[in-house]
Design a protein around this motif. Structure first.
Motif, PDB file in Angstrom:
ATOM      1  N   ASN A  66       0.626  -1.310  -0.151  1.00 26.06           N
ATOM      2  CA  ASN A  66      -0.092   0.171   0.031  1.00 26.06           C
ATOM      3  C   ASN A  66       0.886   1.295   0.014  1.00 26.06           C
ATOM      4  O   ASN A  66       0.391   2.428  -0.390  1.00 26.06           O
ATOM      5  CB  ASN A  66      -0.849  -0.038   1.118  1.00 26.06           C
ATOM      6  CG  ASN A  66      -1.982  -0.959   0.944  1.00 26.06           C
ATOM      7  OD1 ASN A  66      -2.413  -1.340  -0.188  1.00 26.06           O
ATOM      8  ND2 ASN A  66      -2.687  -1.476   2.113  1.00 26.06           N
ATOM      9  N   SER A  67       1.874   1.186   0.100  1.00 20.88           N
ATOM     10  CA  SER A  67       2.950   2.496   0.335  1.00 20.88           C
ATOM     11  C   SER A  67       3.583   2.837  -0.874  1.00 20.88           C
ATOM     12  O   SER A  67       4.297   3.538  -1.018  1.00 20.88           O
ATOM     13  CB  SER A  67       4.112   2.178   1.741  1.00 20.88           C
ATOM     14  OG  SER A  67       5.007   1.202   1.225  1.00 20.88           O
ATOM     15  N   MET A  68       3.437   1.715  -1.868  1.00 17.84           N
ATOM     16  CA  MET A  68       4.319   1.799  -3.119  1.00 17.84           C
ATOM     17  C   MET A  68       3.908   2.973  -3.899  1.00 17.84           C
ATOM     18  O   MET A  68       2.299   3.442  -3.825  1.00 17.84           O
ATOM     19  CB  MET A  68       4.038   0.759  -3.974  1.00 17.84           C
ATOM     20  CG  MET A  68       4.576  -0.523  -3.560  1.00 17.84           C
ATOM     21  SD  MET A  68       4.178  -1.878  -4.627  1.00 17.84           S
ATOM     22  CE  MET A  68       4.932  -1.447  -6.279  1.00 17.84           C
ATOM     23  N   LEU A  69       4.755   3.839  -4.218  1.00 20.01           N
ATOM     24  CA  LEU A  69       4.502   4.919  -5.190  1.00 20.01           C
ATOM     25  C   LEU A  69       5.105   4.934  -6.242  1.00 20.01           C
ATOM     26  O   LEU A  69       6.546   5.126  -6.449  1.00 20.01           O
ATOM     27  CB  LEU A  69       4.563   6.451  -4.368  1.00 20.01           C
ATOM     28  CG  LEU A  69       4.473   7.495  -5.083  1.00 20.01           C
ATOM     29  CD1 LEU A  69       2.916   7.617  -5.208  1.00 20.01           C
ATOM     30  CD2 LEU A  69       5.042   8.773  -4.121  1.00 20.01           C
ATOM     31  N   CYS A  74       2.571   4.535 -15.028  1.00 19.03           N
ATOM     32  CA  CYS A  74       3.652   3.477 -14.715  1.00 19.03           C
ATOM     33  C   CYS A  74       2.845   2.045 -14.586  1.00 19.03           C
ATOM     34  O   CYS A  74       2.334   2.135 -13.610  1.00 19.03           O
ATOM     35  CB  CYS A  74       4.913   3.514 -13.770  1.00 19.03           C
ATOM     36  SG  CYS A  74       6.090   2.266 -13.635  1.00 19.03           S
ATOM     37  N   SER A  75       3.021   1.018 -15.766  1.00 24.43           N
ATOM     38  CA  SER A  75       2.266  -0.091 -15.352  1.00 24.43           C
ATOM     39  C   SER A  75       3.264  -1.032 -14.387  1.00 24.43           C
ATOM     40  O   SER A  75       4.291  -1.329 -14.600  1.00 24.43           O
ATOM     41  CB  SER A  75       2.080  -0.753 -16.750  1.00 24.43           C
ATOM     42  OG  SER A  75       1.481  -0.091 -17.519  1.00 24.43           O
ATOM     43  N   LEU A  76       2.502  -1.614 -13.441  1.00 22.25           N
ATOM     44  CA  LEU A  76       3.097  -2.633 -12.459  1.00 22.25           C
ATOM     45  C   LEU A  76       2.855  -3.711 -13.004  1.00 22.25           C
ATOM     46  O   LEU A  76       1.939  -4.322 -13.319  1.00 22.25           O
ATOM     47  CB  LEU A  76       2.742  -2.490 -11.186  1.00 22.25           C
ATOM     48  CG  LEU A  76       3.115  -3.460 -10.044  1.00 22.25           C
ATOM     49  CD1 LEU A  76       4.516  -3.019  -9.849  1.00 22.25           C
ATOM     50  CD2 LEU A  76       2.364  -3.472  -8.693  1.00 22.25           C
ATOM     51  N   VAL A  77       4.147  -4.562 -13.365  1.00 18.09           N
ATOM     52  CA  VAL A  77       4.114  -5.889 -13.958  1.00 18.09           C
ATOM     53  C   VAL A  77       4.746  -6.969 -12.938  1.00 18.09           C
ATOM     54  O   VAL A  77       5.773  -6.893 -12.659  1.00 18.09           O
ATOM     55  CB  VAL A  77       4.747  -5.896 -15.394  1.00 18.09           C
ATOM     56  CG1 VAL A  77       4.745  -7.355 -16.000  1.00 18.09           C
ATOM     57  CG2 VAL A  77       4.106  -4.910 -16.083  1.00 18.09           C
ATOM     58  N   GLY A  78       3.945  -7.965 -12.488  1.00 21.43           N
ATOM     59  CA  GLY A  78       4.186  -8.958 -11.620  1.00 21.43           C
ATOM     60  C   GLY A  78       4.705  -9.979 -12.464  1.00 21.43           C
ATOM     61  O   GLY A  78       4.184 -10.581 -13.494  1.00 21.43           O
ATOM     62  N   VAL A  79       6.000 -10.381 -12.096  1.00 21.84           N
ATOM     63  CA  VAL A  79       6.622 -11.761 -13.032  1.00 21.84           C
ATOM     64  C   VAL A  79       6.442 -12.948 -11.972  1.00 21.84           C
ATOM     65  O   VAL A  79       6.901 -13.014 -10.732  1.00 21.84           O
ATOM     66  CB  VAL A  79       8.256 -11.394 -12.986  1.00 21.84           C
ATOM     67  CG1 VAL A  79       8.897 -12.602 -13.810  1.00 21.84           C
ATOM     68  CG2 VAL A  79       8.537 -10.227 -13.728  1.00 21.84           C
ATOM     69  N   GLU A  80       5.478 -13.675 -12.394  1.00 23.85           N
ATOM     70  CA  GLU A  80       4.851 -14.837 -11.715  1.00 23.85           C
ATOM     71  C   GLU A  80       4.507 -16.019 -12.513  1.00 23.85           C
ATOM     72  O   GLU A  80       4.163 -15.792 -13.615  1.00 23.85           O
ATOM     73  CB  GLU A  80       3.863 -14.301 -10.723  1.00 23.85           C
ATOM     74  CG  GLU A  80       3.302 -15.411  -9.669  1.00 23.85           C
ATOM     75  CD  GLU A  80       4.324 -15.709  -8.781  1.00 23.85           C
ATOM     76  OE1 GLU A  80       4.967 -16.537  -9.011  1.00 23.85           O
ATOM     77  OE2 GLU A  80       4.593 -14.862  -7.704  1.00 23.85           O
ATOM     78  N   LEU A  81       4.736 -17.338 -11.986  1.00 22.46           N
ATOM     79  CA  LEU A  81       4.267 -18.375 -12.453  1.00 22.46           C
ATOM     80  C   LEU A  81       2.782 -18.781 -12.096  1.00 22.46           C
ATOM     81  O   LEU A  81       2.594 -19.059 -11.085  1.00 22.46           O
ATOM     82  CB  LEU A  81       5.040 -19.517 -12.282  1.00 22.46           C
ATOM     83  CG  LEU A  81       6.420 -19.588 -12.909  1.00 22.46           C
ATOM     84  CD1 LEU A  81       7.343 -20.532 -12.513  1.00 22.46           C
ATOM     85  CD2 LEU A  81       6.356 -19.169 -14.453  1.00 22.46           C
ATOM     86  N   SER A 107       5.452 -16.820  -3.839  1.00 27.38           N
ATOM     87  CA  SER A 107       4.705 -16.029  -5.017  1.00 27.38           C
ATOM     88  C   SER A 107       4.506 -14.707  -4.365  1.00 27.38           C
ATOM     89  O   SER A 107       4.687 -14.464  -3.204  1.00 27.38           O
ATOM     90  CB  SER A 107       3.578 -17.038  -5.174  1.00 27.38           C
ATOM     91  OG  SER A 107       3.395 -18.078  -5.568  1.00 27.38           O
ATOM     92  N   LEU A 108       4.357 -13.750  -5.100  1.00 20.05           N
ATOM     93  CA  LEU A 108       3.869 -12.518  -5.093  1.00 20.05           C
ATOM     94  C   LEU A 108       2.851 -12.613  -4.037  1.00 20.05           C
ATOM     95  O   LEU A 108       1.833 -13.300  -4.186  1.00 20.05           O
ATOM     96  CB  LEU A 108       3.589 -11.654  -6.339  1.00 20.05           C
ATOM     97  CG  LEU A 108       4.729 -11.372  -7.404  1.00 20.05           C
ATOM     98  CD1 LEU A 108       4.207 -10.946  -8.657  1.00 20.05           C
ATOM     99  CD2 LEU A 108       5.610 -10.443  -6.564  1.00 20.05           C
ATOM    100  N   MET A 113      -0.519  -8.733  -6.023  1.00 17.12           N
ATOM    101  CA  MET A 113      -1.222  -9.353  -7.490  1.00 17.12           C
ATOM    102  C   MET A 113      -2.490  -8.609  -7.659  1.00 17.12           C
ATOM    103  O   MET A 113      -2.878  -8.637  -8.839  1.00 17.12           O
ATOM    104  CB  MET A 113      -1.471 -10.758  -7.403  1.00 17.12           C
ATOM    105  CG  MET A 113      -0.212 -11.730  -7.127  1.00 17.12           C
ATOM    106  SD  MET A 113       0.566 -11.904  -8.663  1.00 17.12           S
ATOM    107  CE  MET A 113      -0.486 -13.110  -9.537  1.00 17.12           C
ATOM    108  N   ASN A 114      -3.252  -8.355  -6.720  1.00 17.98           N
ATOM    109  CA  ASN A 114      -4.525  -7.574  -6.970  1.00 17.98           C
ATOM    110  C   ASN A 114      -4.350  -6.020  -7.105  1.00 17.98           C
ATOM    111  O   ASN A 114      -5.354  -5.261  -7.354  1.00 17.98           O
ATOM    112  CB  ASN A 114      -5.474  -7.678  -5.591  1.00 17.98           C
ATOM    113  CG  ASN A 114      -5.989  -9.200  -5.620  1.00 17.98           C
ATOM    114  OD1 ASN A 114      -6.333  -9.682  -6.706  1.00 17.98           O
ATOM    115  ND2 ASN A 114      -6.194  -9.627  -4.336  1.00 17.98           N
ATOM    116  N   ASN A 115      -3.150  -5.535  -7.060  1.00 17.63           N
ATOM    117  CA  ASN A 115      -2.812  -4.166  -7.316  1.00 17.63           C
ATOM    118  C   ASN A 115      -3.032  -3.768  -8.810  1.00 17.63           C
ATOM    119  O   ASN A 115      -2.378  -4.205  -9.538  1.00 17.63           O
ATOM    120  CB  ASN A 115      -1.542  -3.627  -6.671  1.00 17.63           C
ATOM    121  CG  ASN A 115      -1.275  -2.379  -6.331  1.00 17.63           C
ATOM    122  OD1 ASN A 115      -2.091  -1.632  -6.735  1.00 17.63           O
ATOM    123  ND2 ASN A 115      -0.234  -2.073  -5.555  1.00 17.63           N
TER     124      ASN A 115
END
Length: 115
Positions: A66-69, A74-81, A107-108, A113-115
């Motif tokens: 929640n503190s991420m700014l 800017c697109s947040l891209v999760g690298v996850e299987l 995992s993330l 993942m919902n962000n």
């Protein structure tokens, strides 16, 4: 040069792994690096970050998701299987992106993942 990218990690427990990632980010000309819910100690990270990447690119440490700014647009891209993940060869990379990887043994978070 158009666009930019950043590379980060969530909940990483091994400082040397973060240092390795930051060294690679610097080598690939990342615009910034970041951690989420991870403790990074630069003096220890320098053991694996032999390029001293933080002397060359900005570093952001976010205590929680929640503190991420991130920069505007800017697109947040999760690298996850996951079963619905897009394979990297066919993934269309955003012009402005922040790529984030999860912990060594997990995992993330669902929060990220919902962000």
């Amino acid at each position: 040069m158009r666009g930019y990218f950043g590379i980060g990690v969530e909940r990483i427990s091994k400082v040397l792994n973060i240092g390795n990632l930051f060294r690679s980010a610097n080598a690939f000309n990342a615009s910034f690096v970041f951690t989420v819910a991870s403790q990074y100690k630069r003096d220890l990270g320098k053991l694996s970050d032999t390029s001293d990447s933080l002397a060359h690119i900005p570093f952001y440490s976010f205590p929680t998701v929640n503190s991420m700014l991130l920069p505007k647009n800017c697109s947040l891209v999760g690298v996850e299987l996951t079963k619905d993940a897009i394979e990297l060869p066919s993934f269309r990379h955003p012009q402005c992106a922040a790529y984030v990887m999860g912990p060594e043994r997990g995992s993330l978070s669902s929060e990220l993942m919902n962000n």
